[in-house]
Scaffold this motif. Structure first.
Motif, PDB file in Angstrom:
ATOM      1  N   ARG A  51      50.818  37.520  41.123  1.00 14.23           N
ATOM      2  CA  ARG A  51      49.264  36.729  40.416  1.00 14.23           C
ATOM      3  C   ARG A  51      50.317  35.391  39.819  1.00 14.23           C
ATOM      4  O   ARG A  51      49.968  34.767  39.232  1.00 14.23           O
ATOM      5  N   ILE A  88      50.770  31.708  35.736  1.00 11.88           N
ATOM      6  CA  ILE A  88      50.493  33.700  36.021  1.00 11.88           C
ATOM      7  C   ILE A  88      49.566  33.138  36.068  1.00 11.88           C
ATOM      8  O   ILE A  88      48.431  32.640  35.253  1.00 11.88           O
ATOM      9  N   CYS A  89      47.674  33.696  36.826  1.00  9.84           N
ATOM     10  CA  CYS A  89      46.364  33.882  36.798  1.00  9.84           C
ATOM     11  C   CYS A  89      46.232  35.418  37.182  1.00  9.84           C
ATOM     12  O   CYS A  89      46.017  36.062  38.278  1.00  9.84           O
ATOM     13  N   TRP A  90      45.941  35.824  36.183  1.00 10.98           N
ATOM     14  CA  TRP A  90      45.121  37.367  35.994  1.00 10.98           C
ATOM     15  C   TRP A  90      44.457  37.465  36.765  1.00 10.98           C
ATOM     16  O   TRP A  90      44.461  38.375  37.271  1.00 10.98           O
ATOM     17  N   LYS A  91      43.826  36.913  36.910  1.00 11.20           N
ATOM     18  CA  LYS A  91      42.210  36.759  38.090  1.00 11.20           C
ATOM     19  C   LYS A  91      42.937  37.293  39.346  1.00 11.20           C
ATOM     20  O   LYS A  91      42.158  37.884  40.138  1.00 11.20           O
ATOM     21  N   THR A  93      45.141  37.615  42.791  1.00  9.75           N
ATOM     22  CA  THR A  93      45.408  39.724  43.719  1.00  9.75           C
ATOM     23  C   THR A  93      46.775  39.095  44.980  1.00  9.75           C
ATOM     24  O   THR A  93      47.257  40.279  45.124  1.00  9.75           O
TER      25      THR A  93
END
Length: 133
Positions: A51, A88-91, A93
């Motif tokens: 992420r 940080i990119c929560w979408k 993977t």
């Protein structure tokens, strides 16, 4: 020997890399691109799962392409320098770590769909989408 992958932007019809390694183990993700002094324009690292990344200990700037599970671009970072933390990119993977200017040169945008596959599969895909006349 671990396979290398091709990364093709299906939306923009451009390549992001033809020699992309996959960091899919804990050790490979920790090592990342540490110690690399340069990258050729077709190289890169696909960090799975991820992420976000950092460039602490890295010697070269990189472009970051954050991908969701369907390999759609959800975030982009151009020219992230050494000793930096990527967002940080929560979408996300997975994250592609690529040479600087790759995003610009490939016309990659958020929402684009990428194809990440082995070279043989890329050849099949290209032959199917562009049949000989």
């Amino acid at each position: 020997m671990k396979p290398t992958y091709c990364v093709f932007n299906k939306t923009a019809e451009s390549f992001l890399g033809l020699n992309i390694s996959c960091a899919d183990t804990t050790w490979a993700r920790l090592k990342g691109l540490l110690g690399k002094f340069s990258m050729s324009s077709d190289e890169g690292l696909w960090v799975v799962p991820s992420r976000g990344i950092h460039t602490i200990g890295m010697l070269i700037p990189i472009d970051l392409v954050y991908l969701d599970a369907e390999h759609r671009v959800v975030h982009l970072v151009e020219h992230l320098g050494s000793l930096r933390l990527g967002p940080i990119c929560w979408k996300s993977t997975s994250v592609l770590e690529l040479p600087p200017h790759t995003i610009y040169a490939s016309h990659t945008r958020v929402g684009d769909e990428l194809l990440i596959c082995l070279p043989e599969q890329m050849e099949t895909y290209l032959n199917q989408t562009n049949p000989a006349v």
